[in-house]
Design an enzyme around this catalytic site. Structure first.
Site, PDB file in Angstrom:
ATOM      1  N   ASP A 205       0.879  -1.162   0.000  1.00 22.31           N
ATOM      2  CA  ASP A 205       0.000   0.000   0.000  1.00 22.31           C
ATOM      3  C   ASP A 205       0.926   1.224   0.000  1.00 22.31           C
ATOM      4  O   ASP A 205       2.087   1.114   0.375  1.00 22.31           O
ATOM      5  CB  ASP A 205      -0.872  -0.044   1.263  1.00 22.31           C
ATOM      6  N   THR A 207       0.071   5.017   1.013  1.00 22.74           N
ATOM      7  CA  THR A 207      -0.060   5.953   2.133  1.00 22.74           C
ATOM      8  C   THR A 207      -0.003   5.220   3.466  1.00 22.74           C
ATOM      9  O   THR A 207      -0.755   4.277   3.694  1.00 22.74           O
ATOM     10  CB  THR A 207      -1.382   6.730   2.020  1.00 22.74           C
ATOM     11  N   PHE A 336     -17.633  11.767   2.089  1.00 25.24           N
ATOM     12  CA  PHE A 336     -16.689  11.303   1.063  1.00 25.24           C
ATOM     13  C   PHE A 336     -17.010   9.865   0.698  1.00 25.24           C
ATOM     14  O   PHE A 336     -17.240   9.016   1.559  1.00 25.24           O
ATOM     15  CB  PHE A 336     -15.252  11.396   1.564  1.00 25.24           C
ATOM     16  N   ARG A 392       0.101  14.991  -3.694  1.00 22.12           N
ATOM     17  CA  ARG A 392      -1.298  14.571  -3.711  1.00 22.12           C
ATOM     18  C   ARG A 392      -2.128  15.827  -3.953  1.00 22.12           C
ATOM     19  O   ARG A 392      -2.006  16.805  -3.221  1.00 22.12           O
ATOM     20  CB  ARG A 392      -1.695  13.930  -2.387  1.00 22.12           C
ATOM     21  N   ASP A 588      -1.346  -0.891   5.867  1.00 20.54           N
ATOM     22  CA  ASP A 588      -1.554  -0.347   7.215  1.00 20.54           C
ATOM     23  C   ASP A 588      -2.866  -0.824   7.821  1.00 20.54           C
ATOM     24  O   ASP A 588      -3.275  -0.365   8.879  1.00 20.54           O
ATOM     25  CB  ASP A 588      -1.488   1.179   7.202  1.00 20.54           C
ATOM     26  N   GLY A 589      -3.538  -1.754   7.146  1.00 18.66           N
ATOM     27  CA  GLY A 589      -4.726  -2.364   7.730  1.00 18.66           C
ATOM     28  C   GLY A 589      -6.004  -1.597   7.485  1.00 18.66           C
ATOM     29  O   GLY A 589      -7.080  -2.112   7.744  1.00 18.66           O
ATOM     30  N   ALA A 590      -5.933  -0.366   6.989  1.00 21.71           N
ATOM     31  CA  ALA A 590      -7.140   0.463   6.861  1.00 21.71           C
ATOM     32  C   ALA A 590      -8.142  -0.133   5.877  1.00 21.71           C
ATOM     33  O   ALA A 590      -9.273  -0.390   6.218  1.00 21.71           O
ATOM     34  CB  ALA A 590      -6.745   1.865   6.446  1.00 21.71           C
ATOM     35  N   ASN A 591      -7.702  -0.353   4.641  1.00 19.71           N
ATOM     36  CA  ASN A 591      -8.636  -0.942   3.667  1.00 19.71           C
ATOM     37  C   ASN A 591      -7.973  -2.123   2.953  1.00 19.71           C
ATOM     38  O   ASN A 591      -8.326  -2.462   1.840  1.00 19.71           O
ATOM     39  CB  ASN A 591      -9.082   0.117   2.646  1.00 19.71           C
ATOM     40  N   ASP A 592      -7.020  -2.714   3.629  1.00 20.57           N
ATOM     41  CA  ASP A 592      -6.273  -3.810   3.008  1.00 20.57           C
ATOM     42  C   ASP A 592      -6.619  -5.173   3.608  1.00 20.57           C
ATOM     43  O   ASP A 592      -5.951  -6.155   3.309  1.00 20.57           O
ATOM     44  CB  ASP A 592      -4.755  -3.587   3.178  1.00 20.57           C
TER      45      ASP A 592
END
Length: 958
Positions: A205, A207, A336, A392, A588-592
C-alpha cells in the site's frame, strides 16, 4: 433500536434512519480516525419513485451503516426524536462476524512442502512394506513362532515411519515465531511462516506504508476567470478570507469535535488548519431547543478580517461581535465516497438567503462536474506537473444554489442534483513524504529478485512518481499506462496504451505507419530496457472482465495499480497467485484487510484490531519488517527441510540396522532404541532447528517442495552411503579372526587386550539374541551416522546462520560424540549392560572408528562439494531462477560453458522440462512475441467472439 446519546459498542449491523453518529471503526477498518454516519435519505413516495432510487446495500450505503463491534462515540439528534437505526444483520452475518469467521476458519494454506511431505511418508510406508514382507518371509522360512513374527513385522513399520516427525517439523516454525516476536512481528498463523520463505513478489500500500501517514500542505493554486493564479504557500491571508476558495477549505470536510479536540480525516484536518478558521458545534442543550439539528459553524479568526472595517472599533467585545458576523453554517453533508472520489457540503453564510454547495475530491472527477469555461485550458498539464512530482492534489469547486432550495428540501435532495454545473475554484497541493526506510528496503528486495508492486487508492501519476522516488521503478525504465474503457454504444471494450512520461526515444513510435525496419529498430533496446505497466482501478476492472487472458500478461510487469478499491486489491492478489507467484502484502490495515488475508504472507503495520485478520502484524510502523519476515521464512523453510531429511535418514538408518540384524535373528535392544530416540534424535532435532536466519536476503530462493532434484539427490546419496558403511561393518565383523557366535561366556577382548573381562558379560539368558558382535558394531556405527547426517544436513549460509553459531546444537553434538567415543574406547560395565553392548577387541574398535571417519568424510564431500557447489549451481539453480520471469543473460563465452554443462547434467539427471511456474512460462512466450509490449498510440479491442483462443486484437490508431 435506539442508539444511546452517550455512545455504545454496536452489537449488530444496523442502518441509521434518524440522527447522526460519530463512530470509531478502527476495530473493522484499522482506520483510527472517527467517521460521521448520517441517516438514510428520506424515502420518496412510491408514486414518485424513479430509477435513481436503489434498494439498501451495505457496501453502497456504508456511510449510513453502523457496523457490529464499532464504537459509537457520540450522537446528534432532533428535538423529541431519538437517534434510531434498523437492524440489518446479526451474528456471523455481520461485518465483524465475517472477520471472526475468517480467523476461526482461515483459507487453507496449500503449500507444496506439506503435499510433498505426505508423498514422502507414503514412500517410507512402501519401504516399510518391503521390510514387513522381508521379515515375515525370513521368519516363516526359519519356523519362528507366530507371536514373534507379528511383533517384529509391526516393529519394522514403526521404525520406518517416525511418529515424532510432526513435532520435529513444528519445532523450526515455533522457534521462527519466537524470533519474529522478538523483532516485533506477531503471527497468528504459524504455518504461513514457511510459506513466507517462498515469497517472490510483495505488494505495498502507499499511504502510511511506503509514505508517511500525515500529509503536509505544500501550497494552493487558485483559479479565477478560467485561469490559474501562481501557486501560493497557503491561504491564510486577509485578502482571501472571504473568497469562495477559503470558504470551501473551511467547510468541505467531515471534522467534528470530540472532548473539545478537532477530530477527523488527516487530510481534512491539515486543510482546515491551513485556513486558521474556528469550528464550533452546537451542544446537546442547544440542539434540543431546536426543531432540527443545529448546524456546525465555521468562522475566521478576528485578526484575519479586513483591518479597515475594525479600525473604528475599540472594545474587545465589539471586535468579537464583528468577527462573528461573518460565519458559515454547514447545513448538509454528503460524506466522502471512495466510489465517487469526492465529498460535498451545502452551507449558508450568515445573513444570506441562498445557499452554497462546496465540493472537494479527485481533480479529474471534480473538473468533470464543473462548467467547461471555469476549468483552465492547461488544467491537465498543471495537474500532471504536480502528480509527477509525487504531490497529492485535491480539487475544489463551488456552486451558488437556487433560492427555492430551502433547508427542508436540501435535507432530502439527491447529491447528483447538487454536484452539477459547478465552478472550478482551484487545487490544494499536499505533500506525502517517503518513510526514511522505504528506498533501502525496496533496494534489498530488488537485489534478492523479489518483485515489488504498489497498490494504492491514490492518483496514478502520484503513485508512479512515488514508485520512481523510492526505486520501485528505476529511472531508465519505461512506464506504460493502460487506459481501459468498458463497452458502450455498441462498441467493444478497449484498452488504449500510452507512456506515462514519454521518454525521448518514443518519438519514433508516434508515427502511425511504422515500417518493418522501424519496428525492428525500436525493439532493439527491449532487452536492455525494462517496462512497467500502470493502471487505475476502473481499467483493472474492465480488463479483468473483458480481457481475462490479457490480465495475466499485464500482472507479469504491472508495477503501479492506482485508485484501487479494497475488493480490487484482493482481486489483484488472486490474479498474481493465479500465475504462480508467492505473494506478500504489506499494508496499514485500513482498507487492506481482504488483501492481507488472501496473500500468502500478509503483514499489517497497524496494531489496531483490524490487524487480527492479517497473518502477521508488525509493531514497527515501516516496511523494514518485510525482509525480516522473508529471511525468517526462508530460515524456517530450510530448517523444515533439514529436519525432514534428518528424520527420514534417522528412520532409514534404523531400518537398515534392524533389517541387517533380522537376517541373523537379532535386533536392537530396548534401551538401545531408547538411547537413540531420546538422547540422540530428540536432542539433535530440537537443537538443529535453532539456527537463526541469515543476516541478508540473497537472490536465490529455497526449493518449495521436497520432491525436487537437489533434495532427493541429497537424501538418496546419504541413504546409499549409510547402507554401504553399515553393510561393510556387518560383513567385515564376521570376517574377523576372533569372530565367533556370541554366548554369555565369549571373551573376545582377551585376544587383544589381555584383560580378564569375562565378568563384563551377563550370564543371563538372551531370548531375543540382542547381545552379539554384529549388534554392537552396528549400534556404534549407526549412532555416529545419526550425528554425521545431522551435521551434514544442518545447512547454514545463505538462508541460515552457520551451525557453529548455534551453541545448543554444537554442545549437544559434541557431548554425544564424546560420550560415544568414550564408551567405545573405554567400556564401562554398567553402561554396557544397560545398552546390551558386548565387549569387542580394541583393534576392532579402531577399525570401527576408521569406518566412522571415512563415512563422515564421504557424507560431507558428497553433500557439501558435489551437491552444493556443482549440482546446485549448474542444474538445480534452474528451479530458483526467474522471479521476474526473465533470467539474466550471462556474457557469451560464459553462457556457452554453462549451457554445455547444463545440457550434459540435464541429460544425465533429468529430462528437459518447461518452467513449473506459470509466470515464467508466460515470460518465455512474451519474450518472443513481436507485439509485446504494446506500442503507444495502439488500441486493444475485446472480441465479442474469441478466435484462436484470444479474446482481443491489437489495432494501431492515430
Amino acid at each position: 433500536m435506539v442508539i444511546p446519546s452517550n455512545g455504545t459498542i454496536m452489537p449488530c449491523d444496523a442502518v441509521l434512519i434518524s440522527g447522526t453518529c460519530i463512530v470509531n471503526e478502527s476495530m473493522l477498518t484499522g482506520e483510527s480516525v472517527p467517521v460521521t454516519k448520517t441517516n438514510l435519505p428520506n424515502p420518496v413516495p412510491e408514486d414518485m419513485r424513479g430509477e435513481t432510487d436503489s434498494i439498501y446495500n451495505t457496501e453502497e450505503h456504508k456511510r449510513h451503516t453502523l457496523f457490529c463491534g464499532t464504537n459509537v462515540i457520540q450522537t446528534r439528534f432532533y428535538t423529541g426524536e431519538l437517534v434510531k437505526a434498523v437492524v440489518v444483520r446479526t451474528g456471523f452475518s455481520t461485518a465483524k462476524g465475517q472477520l471472526v469467521r475468517s480467523i476461526l476458519y482461515p483459507k487453507p494454506t496449500d503449500f507444496k512442502l506439506y503435499r510433498d511431505a505426505y508423498l514422502f511418508l507414503l514412500c517410507l510406508v512402501a519401504v516399510a512394506g518391503i521390510g514387513f514382507v522381508y521379515s515375515i518371509v525370513l521368519s516363516v522360512m526359519n519356523e519362528v513362532s507366530a507371536k514373534t513374527i507379528i511383533i517384529e513385522s509391526l516393529d519394522i513399520i514403526t521404525i520406518t515411519v517416525p511418529p515424532a516427525l510432526p513435532a520435529a517439523m513444528t519445532a523450526g516454525i515455533v522457534y521462527a515465531q519466537r524470533r519474529l516476536k522478538h523483532i516485533g512481528i506477531f503471527c497468528i498463523s504459524p504455518q504461513r511462516i514457511n510459506i513466507c520463505g517462498q515469497i517472490n513478489l510483495v505488494c505495498f500500500d502507499k499511504t502510511g506504508t511506503l509514505t508517511e501517514d500525515g500529509l503536509d500542505l505544500w501550497g494552493v493554486q487558485r483559479v479565477e476567470n478560467g485561469c490559474f493564479h501562481l501557486s501560493e504557500e497557503n491561504a491564510y491571508k486577509e485578502n482571501l478570507v472571504k473568497s469562495q476558495f477559503v470558504a470551501c477549505m473551511a467547510t468541505c470536510h467531515s471534522l467534528t469535535k470530540i472532548e473539545g479536540q478537532l477530530s477527523g480525516d488527516p487530510l481534512d484536518l491539515k486543510m482546515f488548519e491551513a485556513t486558521g478558521w474556528i469550528l464550533e458545534e452546537a451542544t446537546e442543550e442547544e440542539t434540543s431547543l431546536h426543531n432540527r439539528i443545529m448546524p456546525t459553524v465555521v468562522r475566521p479568526p478576528k485578526q484575519l478580517l479586513p483591518q479597515e472595517s475594525v479600525a473604528s472599533q475599540e472594545q474587545d467585545m465589539e471586535l468579537y461581535e464583528l468577527s462573528s458576523v461573518y460565519e458559515i453554517g454547514i447545513v448538509r453533508q454528503f460524506p466522502f465516497s471512495s466510489a465517487l472520489q469526492r465529498m460535498t457540503v451545502v452551507a449558508r453564510l450568515l445573513g444570506e438567503k441562498r445557499m452554497d454547495a462546496y465540493t472537494k475530491g479527485a481533480p479529474e472527477v471534480v473538473a468533470g462536474l464543473c462548467k467547461k469555461d471555469t476549468v483552465p485550458e492547461n488544467f491537465a498539464e498543471v495537474l500532471e506537473g504536480y502528480t509527477k512530482q509525487g504531490f497529492r492534489v485535491i480539487a475544489l469547486a463551488h456552486r451558488r444554489l437556487e433560492s427555492k432550495l430551502t433547508w427542508h428540501k436540501v435535507q432530502n435532495i439527491n447529491r447528483d442534483h447538487i454536484e452539477a454545473n459547478m465552478e472550478f475554484l482551484g487545487l490544494i497541493i499536499m505533500q506525502n513524504k517517503l518513510k526514511v526506510e522505504t528506498p533501502a528496503v525496496l533496494r534489498d528486495l530488488r537485489q534478492a529478485n523479489i518483485r515489488t508492486v504498489m497498490v494504492t487508492g491514490d492518483n496514478m501519476l502520484t503513485a508512479i512518481s512515488v514508485a520512481r522516488d523510492c526505486g520501485m521503478i528505476p529511472a531508465q525504465d519505461t512506464v506504460i499506462i493502460a487506459d481501459a474503457l468498458p463497452p458502450h454504444d455498441g462498441q467493444a471494450a478497449k484498452i488504449t496504451w500510452r507512456y506515462a512520461d514519454k521518454p525521448s526515444q518514443t518519438s519514433l513510435l508516434e508515427e502511425v505507419n511504422i515500417s518493418l525496419e522501424g519496428v525492428s529498430h525500436v525493439d532493439e533496446p527491449k532487452a536492455q530496457e525494462l517496462y512497467h505497466f500502470a493502471m487505475n482501478g476502473k481499467s483493472f476492472g474492465v480488463i479483468a472482465e473483458h480481457f481475462p487472458d490479457m490480465l495475466q500478461k499485464l500482472v507479469l510487469h504491472g508495477t503501479v495499480f492506482a485508485r484501487m478499491a479494497p475488493d480490487q486489491k484482493t482481486e489483484l492478489i488472486e490474479a498474481l497467485q493465479g500465475v504462480d507467484y508467492f505473494v506478500g502484502m504489506c499494508g496499514d490495515g485500513a482498507n487492506d484487510c481482504g488483501a492481507l488475508k488472501r496473500a500468502h504472507g500478509g503483514i499489517s503495520l497497524s496494531e489496531l484490531e483490524a490487524s487480527v485478520a492479517s497473518p502477521f502484524t508488525s509493531r514497527t510502523p515501516n516496511i523494514s519488517c518485510v525482509p525480516s519476515l522473508i529471511r525468517e521464512g526462508r530460515a524456517a523453510l530450510i530448517t523444515s527441510f533439514c529436519v525432514f531429511k534428518f528424520m527420514a535418514l534417522y528412520s532409514i538408518i534404523q531400518y537398515i540396522s534392524v533389517t541387517l540384524l533380522y537376517s541373523i535373528f537379532s535386533n536392537l535392544g530396548d534401551f538401545q532404541f531408547l538411547f537413540i530416540d531420546i538422547f540422540i534424535i530428540l536432542l539433535i532435532v530440537f537443537t538443529m532447528s535453532l539456527n537463526p536466519a541469515w543476516k541478508e536476503l540473497v537472490s536465490r530462493r529455497p526449493p518449495s517442495g521436497l520432491i525436487s532434484g537437489s533434495l532427493l539427490f541429497s537424501v538418496l546419496t546419504q541413504v546409499l552411503i549409510c547402507l554401504a558403511f553399515q553393510t561393510i561393518t556387518f560383513l567385515w565383523v564376521q570376517q574377523q579372526p576372533w569372530y565367533t557366535k556370541w554366548t554369555p561366556f565369549t571373551d573376545a577382548c582377551n585376544l587383544s587386550s589381555h584383560m580378564n573381562t569375562s565378568d563384563h558379560n551377563s550370564t543371563e539368558p538372551d531370548d531375543h539374541n540382542i547381545q552379539n558382535f554384529e549388534n554392537t558394531s552396528l549400534f556404534y556405527v549407526s549412532a555416529f551416522q545419526y550425528l554425521i547426517v545431522a551435521i551434514v544436513f544442518s545447512k547454514g549460509k545463505p538462508f541460515r546462520q552457520p551451525s557453529y553459531k548455534n551453541w545448543p546444537f554444537v554442545l549437544s553434538a559434541l557431548s554425544l560424540y564424546i560420550f560415544l567415543l568414550f564408551i567405545m574406547f573405554h567400556p564401562v560395565e554398567n553402561i554396557d549392560s544397560f545398552l546390551e553392548i558386548v565387549c569387542v577387541p580394541f583393534e576392532w574398535r579402531v577399525k570401527l572408528f576408521l569406518i566412522i571417519v571415512v563415512n563422515a568424510a564421504v557424507s560431507v564431500v558428497v553433500e557439501t562439494f558435489i551437491l552444493d557447489i556443482i549440482l546446485w549451481k549448474l542444474l538445480f539453480s534452474r528451479e530458483k531462477q526467474g522471479s521476474f520471469g526473465i533470467t539474466p543473460v550471462p556474457p557469451a563465452p560464459q553462457r556457452g560453458i554453462d549451457l554445455r554443462a547444463h545440457k550434459c547434467l540435464s541429460w544425465m539427471c533429468c529430462p528437459r522440462k518447461m518452467p513449473k511456474a506459470r509466470y515464467m512460462h508466460l515470460a518465455q512466450e512474451l519474450s518472443v512475441d513481436p507485439d509485446w509490449p504494446p506500442k503507444p498510440t495502439t488500441t486493444t479491442e475485446a472480441r465479442p467472439h474469441p478466435q484462436n483462443g484470444s479474446t482481443y486484437q491489437i489495432m494501431i490508431s492515430s
